[in-house]
Design a protein around this motif. Structure first.
Motif, PDB file in Angstrom:
ATOM      1  N   LEU A   1      -4.193   8.431   1.711  1.00 30.58           N
ATOM      2  CA  LEU A   1      -3.833   7.063   2.084  1.00 30.58           C
ATOM      3  C   LEU A   1      -2.534   7.037   2.882  1.00 30.58           C
ATOM      4  CD1 LEU A   1      -4.165   4.025   2.076  1.00 30.58           C
ATOM      5  CD2 LEU A   1      -3.234   3.972  -0.259  1.00 30.58           C
ATOM      6  N   LEU A   2      -1.561   7.827   2.485  1.00 30.23           N
ATOM      7  CA  LEU A   2      -0.296   7.870   3.223  1.00 30.23           C
ATOM      8  C   LEU A   2      -0.518   8.306   4.671  1.00 30.23           C
ATOM      9  CD1 LEU A   2       1.994   9.426   0.470  1.00 30.23           C
ATOM     10  CD2 LEU A   2       2.222   7.128   1.451  1.00 30.23           C
ATOM     11  N   LYS A   3      -1.376   9.274   4.879  1.00 32.02           N
ATOM     12  CA  LYS A   3      -1.687   9.718   6.238  1.00 32.02           C
ATOM     13  C   LYS A   3      -2.360   8.598   7.023  1.00 32.02           C
ATOM     14  CE  LYS A   3      -3.998  13.442   8.814  1.00 32.02           C
ATOM     15  NZ  LYS A   3      -4.820  12.579   9.682  1.00 32.02           N
ATOM     16  N   ALA A   4      -3.301   7.905   6.378  1.00 31.75           N
ATOM     17  CA  ALA A   4      -4.004   6.811   7.047  1.00 31.75           C
ATOM     18  C   ALA A   4      -3.049   5.685   7.417  1.00 31.75           C
ATOM     19  CB  ALA A   4      -5.118   6.280   6.143  1.00 31.75           C
TER      20      ALA A   4
ATOM     21  N   LEU B   1       0.823  -1.214   0.000  1.00 32.63           N
ATOM     22  CA  LEU B   1       0.000   0.000   0.000  1.00 32.63           C
ATOM     23  C   LEU B   1       0.854   1.261   0.000  1.00 32.63           C
ATOM     24  CD1 LEU B   1      -2.906  -0.892   2.472  1.00 32.63           C
ATOM     25  CD2 LEU B   1      -3.001  -0.760  -0.032  1.00 32.63           C
ATOM     26  N   LEU B   2       1.946   1.233   0.747  1.00 35.60           N
ATOM     27  CA  LEU B   2       2.859   2.378   0.719  1.00 35.60           C
ATOM     28  C   LEU B   2       3.398   2.608  -0.683  1.00 35.60           C
ATOM     29  CD1 LEU B   2       4.880   1.822   4.016  1.00 35.60           C
ATOM     30  CD2 LEU B   2       3.518   3.847   3.483  1.00 35.60           C
ATOM     31  N   LEU B   3       3.765   1.521  -1.359  1.00 36.43           N
ATOM     32  CA  LEU B   3       4.284   1.636  -2.723  1.00 36.43           C
ATOM     33  C   LEU B   3       3.225   2.230  -3.654  1.00 36.43           C
ATOM     34  CD1 LEU B   3       6.545   1.029  -4.788  1.00 36.43           C
ATOM     35  CD2 LEU B   3       5.542  -1.253  -5.055  1.00 36.43           C
ATOM     36  N   LEU B   4       2.008   1.712  -3.586  1.00 31.15           N
ATOM     37  CA  LEU B   4       0.946   2.209  -4.460  1.00 31.15           C
ATOM     38  C   LEU B   4       0.593   3.656  -4.140  1.00 31.15           C
ATOM     39  CD1 LEU B   4      -1.457  -0.884  -4.595  1.00 31.15           C
ATOM     40  CD2 LEU B   4       0.369  -0.260  -6.183  1.00 31.15           C
ATOM     41  N   ALA B   5       0.562   3.984  -2.850  1.00 30.64           N
ATOM     42  CA  ALA B   5       0.241   5.365  -2.457  1.00 30.64           C
ATOM     43  C   ALA B   5       1.297   6.339  -2.949  1.00 30.64           C
ATOM     44  CB  ALA B   5       0.100   5.450  -0.938  1.00 30.64           C
ATOM     45  N   GLU B   6       2.572   5.926  -2.891  1.00 34.02           N
ATOM     46  CA  GLU B   6       3.646   6.800  -3.380  1.00 34.02           C
ATOM     47  C   GLU B   6       3.596   6.927  -4.896  1.00 34.02           C
ATOM     48  OE1 GLU B   6       5.537   8.707  -1.834  1.00 34.02           O
ATOM     49  OE2 GLU B   6       5.609   8.016   0.239  1.00 34.02           O
ATOM     50  N   ILE B   7       3.291   5.850  -5.596  1.00 31.33           N
ATOM     51  CA  ILE B   7       3.178   5.918  -7.053  1.00 31.33           C
ATOM     52  C   ILE B   7       2.040   6.862  -7.454  1.00 31.33           C
ATOM     53  CG2 ILE B   7       2.525   4.601  -9.121  1.00 31.33           C
ATOM     54  CD1 ILE B   7       4.049   2.220  -7.935  1.00 31.33           C
ATOM     55  N   GLY B   8       0.931   6.773  -6.729  1.00 33.28           N
ATOM     56  CA  GLY B   8      -0.227   7.592  -7.061  1.00 33.28           C
ATOM     57  C   GLY B   8      -0.255   8.949  -6.400  1.00 33.28           C
ATOM     58  N   GLY B   9       0.718   9.229  -5.527  1.00 29.84           N
ATOM     59  CA  GLY B   9       0.721  10.503  -4.813  1.00 29.84           C
ATOM     60  C   GLY B   9      -0.508  10.676  -3.939  1.00 29.84           C
TER      61      GLY B   9
ATOM     62  N   PHE C   1     -15.763  -3.880  16.053  1.00 33.39           N
ATOM     63  CA  PHE C   1     -14.750  -3.615  15.036  1.00 33.39           C
ATOM     64  C   PHE C   1     -14.069  -2.290  15.318  1.00 33.39           C
ATOM     65  CE2 PHE C   1     -18.727  -1.890  13.368  1.00 33.39           C
ATOM     66  CZ  PHE C   1     -18.361  -0.617  12.947  1.00 33.39           C
ATOM     67  N   GLU C   2     -12.878  -2.158  14.766  1.00 35.85           N
ATOM     68  CA  GLU C   2     -12.118  -0.924  14.857  1.00 35.85           C
ATOM     69  C   GLU C   2     -12.181  -0.215  13.506  1.00 35.85           C
ATOM     70  OE1 GLU C   2      -9.312   2.037  16.265  1.00 35.85           O
ATOM     71  OE2 GLU C   2     -10.707   0.657  17.237  1.00 35.85           O
ATOM     72  N   ALA C   3     -12.840   0.923  13.452  1.00 41.45           N
ATOM     73  CA  ALA C   3     -12.911   1.701  12.219  1.00 41.45           C
ATOM     74  C   ALA C   3     -11.649   2.547  12.106  1.00 41.45           C
ATOM     75  CB  ALA C   3     -14.145   2.592  12.230  1.00 41.45           C
ATOM     76  N   ALA C   4     -10.935   2.384  10.987  1.00 46.18           N
ATOM     77  CA  ALA C   4      -9.611   2.994  10.862  1.00 46.18           C
ATOM     78  C   ALA C   4      -9.591   4.272  10.033  1.00 46.18           C
ATOM     79  CB  ALA C   4      -8.628   1.977  10.270  1.00 46.18           C
ATOM     80  N   GLY C   5     -10.745   4.737   9.550  1.00 50.16           N
ATOM     81  CA  GLY C   5     -10.798   6.051   8.932  1.00 50.16           C
ATOM     82  C   GLY C   5     -10.538   6.122   7.441  1.00 50.16           C
ATOM     83  N   HIS C   6     -10.019   5.046   6.848  1.00 50.31           N
ATOM     84  CA  HIS C   6      -9.807   4.979   5.403  1.00 50.31           C
ATOM     85  C   HIS C   6     -10.223   3.581   4.975  1.00 50.31           C
ATOM     86  CE1 HIS C   6      -7.808   4.635   1.512  1.00 50.31           C
ATOM     87  NE2 HIS C   6      -7.626   5.943   1.512  1.00 50.31           N
ATOM     88  N   PRO C   7     -10.910   3.436   3.846  1.00 52.49           N
ATOM     89  CA  PRO C   7     -11.387   2.107   3.471  1.00 52.49           C
ATOM     90  C   PRO C   7     -10.301   1.033   3.435  1.00 52.49           C
ATOM     91  CG  PRO C   7     -12.434   3.754   2.095  1.00 52.49           C
ATOM     92  CD  PRO C   7     -11.401   4.480   2.920  1.00 52.49           C
TER      93      PRO C   7
END
Length: 346
Positions: A178-181, A166-174, A301-307
């Motif tokens: 998601l990075l904050k989440a 996810l970090l890789l995809l978030a960095e590719i997509g800017g 459940f724990e809601a984490a704020g990003h899907p």
């Protein structure tokens, strides 16, 4: 979560579940700079492809949904045997190929990565073994920083594989949201471990079989959960999407048949809750991690704020439950029958 068993001392699996938050923090601190560098060199791939098996393949399935929903890039799951057994040579020069393997030593995975790298594809190996063959033959490698995992049943390595991808995809997509989440998700993991899912135990014990339902990234988590039921408890479980289960499999949900529905706070949640309630109305004993159900039983459940972080947080609560449930059935989840930690397939 109660603990009524004493036949097995505190397991490696339980310790490793409790290590998930710190393992995630370690990945974010130590591996994120390299992941950012890899993303900057990845260019503009035409499509993505993954190669993995077992829990690692479930991590890859999670990344497929993330790529297609948030990047708009198709992600194909490559069959390792196409290369290792059949001698096929899939054309991957324009792809970003993500391989996932804890040990980085399975010959069939290596054969695909070697072919992709020789073609000039950007091949990224996610592994928990920094000096593994996978790390050496990939054009770039990411140490998922999970630390030693002694239990045969993967937990923290699955979670960190997803986070690294996810970090890789978030960095590719800017994708700054998601990075904050992702930076915040270790704290959600801490909370998720303590969620009480004990009510699942009796209905599953009575039937010895169940469905695990998800949608989108939640389906990838459902597949991982179904595997763990079989692997650690010798309970038969099948994973379906909340759409696919309606095309036939729903017909056996009656007479207290148990169903675990993994809800995520995303666009699919309403439909997922409706499916859970329908199966409950048929006579199933349905448990769901969503507040939107009316007839099914709600699980904490724990809601984490990003899907995406919300979806991966679900598996942490599940891992805590399944370790407890396995011990309650008299099994040691560290050493499942007929399995070993490193499985090398051709």
């Amino acid at each position: 979560m109660s603990d009524t068993t004493s036949q097995i001392d505190r397991t490696h699996m339980r310790r490793e579940i409790e290590e998930i938050p710190d393992a995630a923090r370690r990945l974010l601190k130590e591996a994120h700079p390299k992941i950012r560098e890899i993303a900057s060199k990845a260019g503009a791939p035409v499509f993505l492809a993954s190669v993995a098996r077992g829990s690692s393949d479930h991590a890859a399935s999670f990344l497929k949904y993330a790529s297609e929903i948030y990047l708009g890039l198709a992600m194909a799951s490559l069959g390792p045997s196409v290369s290792s057994v059949y001698g096929g040579n899939v054309q991957l020069a324009q792809a970003l190929v993500i391989s996932i393997s804890q040990s980085g030593a399975s010959p069939d995975i290596l054969s695909v990565v070697e072919s992709a790298t020789k073609q000039g594809a950007v091949s990224v190996g996610l592994t928990n073994t920094a000096d593994s063959p996978l790390a050496r033959i990939s054009s770039s490698a990411i140490d998922i920083c999970a630390g030693p995992e002694k239990s045969v049943a993967a937990t923290k390595t699955y979670v960190n594989s997803v986070l690294a991808g996810l970090l890789l995809l978030a960095e590719i997509g800017g994708d700054k949201e998601l990075l904050k989440a992702l930076e915040e998700v270790p704290d959600h993991f801490e909370n998720a471990i303590g969620k009480d899912w004990d009510a699942l135990a009796d209905p599953i014990e009575k039937r010895g079989s169940l469905y695990v339902i998800g949608r989108g990234p939640g389906l990838a988590v459902a597949n991982e959960a179904a595997l763990k039921f079989k692997e650690t408890c010798q309970i038969h479980a099948e994973a379906y999407s909340s759409a696919e289960v309606m095309h036939g499999p729903v017909s056996i949900v009656e007479d207290d048949y148990p169903v675990l529905v993994l809800g995520v706070r995303d666009a699919a949640e309403d439909g997922l809750a409706e499916a859970a309630d329908r199966m409950a109305s048929q006579g199933g004993v349905v448990f769901a991690t969503t507040d939107k159900v009316k007839r099914a039983n709600r699980l904490e459940f724990e809601a984490a704020g990003h899907p995406l972080t919300d979806a991966i947080t679900q598996i942490v609560s599940f891992y805590a439950f399944i370790e407890w449930f396995a011990r309650g059935r008299g099994f040691n989840p560290d050493v499942p029958k007929h399995l070993k930690k490193v499985t090398q397939t051709v």
